[in-house]
Write a protein that holds these residues in place. Sequence first.
Motif, PDB file in Angstrom:
ATOM      1  N   TYR A  25       0.807  -1.228   0.000  1.00  0.00           N
ATOM      2  CA  TYR A  25       0.000   0.000   0.000  1.00  0.00           C
ATOM      3  C   TYR A  25       0.840   1.278   0.000  1.00  0.00           C
ATOM      4  CZ  TYR A  25      -4.014   2.962   1.284  1.00  0.00           C
ATOM      5  OH  TYR A  25      -4.986   3.923   1.317  1.00  0.00           O
ATOM      6  N   TRP A  28       2.416   2.400  -3.512  1.00  0.00           N
ATOM      7  CA  TRP A  28       1.664   2.967  -4.635  1.00  0.00           C
ATOM      8  C   TRP A  28       0.711   4.088  -4.241  1.00  0.00           C
ATOM      9  CZ3 TRP A  28      -3.681   2.188  -4.874  1.00  0.00           C
ATOM     10  CH2 TRP A  28      -4.200   1.149  -4.089  1.00  0.00           C
ATOM     11  N   VAL A  29       0.336   4.204  -2.983  1.00  0.00           N
ATOM     12  CA  VAL A  29      -0.589   5.264  -2.564  1.00  0.00           C
ATOM     13  C   VAL A  29       0.213   6.492  -2.133  1.00  0.00           C
ATOM     14  CG1 VAL A  29      -2.369   5.938  -0.909  1.00  0.00           C
ATOM     15  CG2 VAL A  29      -2.377   3.639  -1.894  1.00  0.00           C
ATOM     16  N   VAL A  30       0.029   7.586  -2.873  1.00  0.00           N
ATOM     17  CA  VAL A  30       0.731   8.831  -2.561  1.00  0.00           C
ATOM     18  C   VAL A  30       0.291   9.322  -1.190  1.00  0.00           C
ATOM     19  CG1 VAL A  30       1.044  11.242  -3.226  1.00  0.00           C
ATOM     20  CG2 VAL A  30       0.994   9.466  -4.977  1.00  0.00           C
ATOM     21  N   GLU A 106     -12.487   9.073  -6.173  1.00  0.00           N
ATOM     22  CA  GLU A 106     -12.388   9.403  -4.747  1.00  0.00           C
ATOM     23  C   GLU A 106     -13.383  10.504  -4.413  1.00  0.00           C
ATOM     24  OE1 GLU A 106      -9.068  10.730  -1.408  1.00  0.00           O
ATOM     25  OE2 GLU A 106      -8.425  10.182  -3.413  1.00  0.00           O
ATOM     26  N   ARG A 128      -2.730  13.945  -7.358  1.00  0.00           N
ATOM     27  CA  ARG A 128      -2.253  12.923  -6.422  1.00  0.00           C
ATOM     28  C   ARG A 128      -2.695  11.537  -6.882  1.00  0.00           C
ATOM     29  NH1 ARG A 128      -5.305  12.887  -1.348  1.00  0.00           N
ATOM     30  NH2 ARG A 128      -6.366  11.173  -2.329  1.00  0.00           N
ATOM     31  N   ASN A 129      -3.938  11.417  -7.312  1.00  0.00           N
ATOM     32  CA  ASN A 129      -4.435  10.110  -7.734  1.00  0.00           C
ATOM     33  C   ASN A 129      -3.860   9.672  -9.080  1.00  0.00           C
ATOM     34  OD1 ASN A 129      -5.762   9.876  -5.361  1.00  0.00           O
ATOM     35  ND2 ASN A 129      -7.800  10.197  -6.180  1.00  0.00           N
ATOM     36  N   GLU A 131      -0.769  10.253  -9.951  1.00  0.00           N
ATOM     37  CA  GLU A 131       0.523   9.698  -9.539  1.00  0.00           C
ATOM     38  C   GLU A 131       0.345   8.341  -8.856  1.00  0.00           C
ATOM     39  OE1 GLU A 131       4.574   9.040  -8.646  1.00  0.00           O
ATOM     40  OE2 GLU A 131       3.553  10.176 -10.206  1.00  0.00           O
ATOM     41  N   THR A 132      -0.707   8.192  -8.066  1.00  0.00           N
ATOM     42  CA  THR A 132      -0.996   6.907  -7.423  1.00  0.00           C
ATOM     43  C   THR A 132      -1.173   5.826  -8.486  1.00  0.00           C
ATOM     44  OG1 THR A 132      -1.910   7.821  -5.384  1.00  0.00           O
ATOM     45  CG2 THR A 132      -2.758   5.679  -6.068  1.00  0.00           C
ATOM     46  N   ARG A 135       2.147   4.837 -10.082  1.00  0.00           N
ATOM     47  CA  ARG A 135       2.915   3.923  -9.218  1.00  0.00           C
ATOM     48  C   ARG A 135       2.322   2.520  -9.236  1.00  0.00           C
ATOM     49  NH1 ARG A 135       4.026   7.547  -3.770  1.00  0.00           N
ATOM     50  NH2 ARG A 135       5.037   9.305  -4.831  1.00  0.00           N
ATOM     51  N   LEU A 136       0.988   2.424  -9.195  1.00  0.00           N
ATOM     52  CA  LEU A 136       0.320   1.121  -9.247  1.00  0.00           C
ATOM     53  C   LEU A 136       0.673   0.418 -10.559  1.00  0.00           C
ATOM     54  CD1 LEU A 136      -1.725  -0.941  -8.109  1.00  0.00           C
ATOM     55  CD2 LEU A 136      -3.530   0.440  -9.172  1.00  0.00           C
TER      56      LEU A 136
END
Length: 145
Positions: A25, A28-30, A106, A128-129, A131-132, A135-136
């Motif tokens: 978690y 990958w979660v900014v 979100e 932010r999402n 970028e999340t 990463r995922l």
Amino acid sequence: MVTVRREVGAVADAVWAVLSDGRLYPSWVVGATRMREVDPAWPGVGSQLHYSVGTWPLLLDDTVTVLACVPKRELVLRGRAWPVGETEIRLTLDERADGCEVVLSEEVRGGPGRLLPPQARSAVIGPRNAETLRRLAYLAEGDSR
């Protein structure tokens, strides 16, 4: 509600493998900076991750709880970072011929964030999402190579 999408060069199984490993978690979660505890039932409905957000010495300890789970298709979470607020996060996976599309939506559900106008929320949450999801995708695509 703020929604971002990303085409991932990995099958839904590879993306789900990342989502279903609670220890990943913070990878990958900014904003999530460390994992304190992973419920053995993760990502079953009602299971939780105990994580921290922020940077030392300003860390907030809180939880994310699974509200709904359809393996390899959808994961709905309640994220908390009090006193900052609470959100509902929906991740959906749609298999494609060359990978899958991941959609992350979100909605702020509680706390001071609800006082922000929708455009201001989008300006903060959207990048932010995005970028999340980047990463995922990186983690899932690495697993599928």
